[in-house]
Design an enzyme around this catalytic site. Sequence first.
Site, PDB file in Angstrom:
ATOM      1  N   LYS A   1       2.623  -3.565   6.247  1.00 12.84           N
ATOM      2  CA  LYS A   1       2.756  -3.739   4.794  1.00 12.84           C
ATOM      3  C   LYS A   1       4.226  -3.595   4.373  1.00 12.84           C
ATOM      4  O   LYS A   1       4.722  -4.354   3.537  1.00 12.84           O
ATOM      5  CB  LYS A   1       1.881  -2.729   4.046  1.00 12.84           C
ATOM      6  CG  LYS A   1       0.387  -3.022   4.120  1.00 12.84           C
ATOM      7  CD  LYS A   1       0.044  -4.316   3.378  1.00 12.84           C
ATOM      8  CE  LYS A   1      -1.438  -4.575   3.295  1.00 12.84           C
ATOM      9  NZ  LYS A   1      -1.732  -5.908   2.706  1.00 12.84           N
TER      10      LYS A   1
ATOM     11  N   SER B   1       0.846  -1.200   0.000  1.00  9.96           N
ATOM     12  CA  SER B   1       0.000   0.000   0.000  1.00  9.96           C
ATOM     13  C   SER B   1       0.873   1.239   0.000  1.00  9.96           C
ATOM     14  O   SER B   1       1.994   1.230   0.532  1.00  9.96           O
ATOM     15  CB  SER B   1      -0.853  -0.009   1.270  1.00  9.96           C
ATOM     16  OG  SER B   1      -1.411   1.260   1.511  1.00  9.96           O
TER      17      SER B   1
ATOM     18  N   TYR C   1      -0.616  -0.226  10.158  1.00 11.40           N
ATOM     19  CA  TYR C   1      -0.952  -0.893   8.897  1.00 11.40           C
ATOM     20  C   TYR C   1       0.175  -0.694   7.868  1.00 11.40           C
ATOM     21  O   TYR C   1       0.646  -1.656   7.259  1.00 11.40           O
ATOM     22  CB  TYR C   1      -2.269  -0.321   8.365  1.00 11.40           C
ATOM     23  CG  TYR C   1      -2.661  -0.764   6.983  1.00 11.40           C
ATOM     24  CD1 TYR C   1      -3.270  -1.992   6.761  1.00 11.40           C
ATOM     25  CD2 TYR C   1      -2.446   0.066   5.879  1.00 11.40           C
ATOM     26  CE1 TYR C   1      -3.645  -2.393   5.483  1.00 11.40           C
ATOM     27  CE2 TYR C   1      -2.821  -0.328   4.599  1.00 11.40           C
ATOM     28  CZ  TYR C   1      -3.419  -1.543   4.411  1.00 11.40           C
ATOM     29  OH  TYR C   1      -3.779  -1.936   3.156  1.00 11.40           O
TER      30      TYR C   1
END
Lengths: 318, 318
Positions: free
Chosen positions: B147, B119, B143
């Site tokens: 990633k 991402s 997050y």
Amino acid sequence: MNIVILGGGGVVGQKLAQNLCARGHFKGKSITRITLADIVMPPATAGCDTMICDITNPASVAAAIPAGTDVIYLLAAIVSAHAEAEFEAGMQINLQGTMAVLERARALGTKPTLVFSSSIAVFGGEAPNPITDHVVLNPQTSYGTQKAIGEMLVQDYARKGFIDGRAFRLPTISMRPGKPNRAASSFMSSILREPLNGQEAICPVGPEFPHFYLSPRMCAENLVRGAEVAEEKLGQNRAMIMPGRIWTIQQLIDAMTAVAGPGPAKLIRWESQPEIERIVMGWRWDIRAGKSLELGLEADESFQDNIRYYLEDDLPRA
Amino acid sequence: MNIVILGGGGVVGQKLAQNLCARGHFKGKSITRITLADIVMPPATAGCDTMICDITNPASVAAAIPAGTDVIYLLAAIVSAHAEAEFEAGMQINLQGTMAVLERARALGTKPTLVFSSSIAVFGGEAPNPITDHVVLNPQTSYGTQKAIGEMLVQDYARKGFIDGRAFRLPTISMRPGKPNRAASSFMSSILREPLNGQEAICPVGPEFPHFYLSPRMCAENLVRGAEVAEEKLGQNRAMIMPGRIWTIQQLIDAMTAVAGPGPAKLIRWESQPEIERIVMGWRWDIRAGKSLELGLEADESFQDNIRYYLEDDLPRA
């Protein structure tokens, strides 16, 4: 201040312990305890407690990092060629072990300072020169990958307020006392150390091979200064290159000759070692520290200093 | 070709399955099986098997990735605001889950292709603009950290020859069908989707807010193209930015108005949501794909396309 050094039996851990003992204070407070923990019992060190700690074992980590711990140095790792040869051991120790230490630090609930020793091995591959704090990490070894991941975790645990984390990408530390180890960079000390002790050593790369170095003494000093930097000065990225200087193998040897005369250099044998060459040729050397210099960390003045530090600090013990 | 999509119940997983079913072949061979696996049973999808898989459970992962699996899409994750609110869940699913999938892929011993959806949330903090493939990852969410770590692991498993790994940093996918989710970016679809369905939606940022977007249809197409790129063309860094385009919120709304008339835009309520703003203001938008464009991946031509894709692909099902 209650300070724990994980990896306290290693060269950097030992130098750090000596530095801390000599200063006696830390972040403006007196040091009440220094604990050296390692996978094998660290050598008895004046002013320090020693213990065994397996960082892959959460109970062992909890014993090494009791409630009331103010500062954790996470230096424990298996080195580059070792992690490359034994993938699972590298993942277990360098990745799961780091995660176990971070989880313990979080569980304390007191936001301890945690200093993580990363490495310039996080750099490589397609990143353009020069390498700075703003360049993508593209490690070409599992060791470098595990260190890069450790940085990311330290950063996120710090961002969340679980720890006051800092990660420094250590240059290759030379010259190291002791014996050769399984680091691919081991020869970068042994081609100096063994000749200074009257023994032969093998150099697996040519004299023009450039690399990025720091002495053990200055590395320990930087680890202390790096921990003492006020948190609000660290900004949004807690991972940074530790200062170092770029030298060729020939410059290392010339420095040795300048300090110790022409004898030692004659004990170097130039001999190819393909597996070591494959790893070190993937490493980057055109590296420029940025933030750490602004925060007061330093490189050595000359490689002659690195040689002298060895002769002053380490040769008498050998 | 035996293809497994982990996260096959999500928007991107579903679009990918439809794309693969429609083409019927992959890397020059016919597709023999497509399995959609997710933490809840994916919707029945023509031409696909469906199953439940908990990526944090190695036995469940092994069941979803049987011997003979040629291609693994690892799209499963909990999203940004969810991982930010529940730190342990994010670490467990987004990090340990990714590690479990990689270990299963390695255990196959057949070097499967593994495509990891990273991402643009890996970018942030101190990295200078513009963001390119060569810029340091400095995520400002857990997050994004998870990633970034996933990318590093995919890269190392690929370098070691355990998998043929590729990681693509997805732009924000808009407009997404379905319901709002716990992604901090959820509003970037819902301010279009809900009004096109005659419902009100809240926009928590101003009309000048810029961001980096890709439609679900093109994202699925890029995930197929990205998997089909010959391995020798990938170079030393398997992680790269997926193409996208930069638009402001106003440009999104103007595109909706151009395609669907002036009615929907009147259903947007502008209302501050501090926690969402805090996260999305930390995201980067001045992002330039590089390697992925060279490898044949593409952005949408205009955001009007994104609106039309939704009306063609998704509105009839709603």
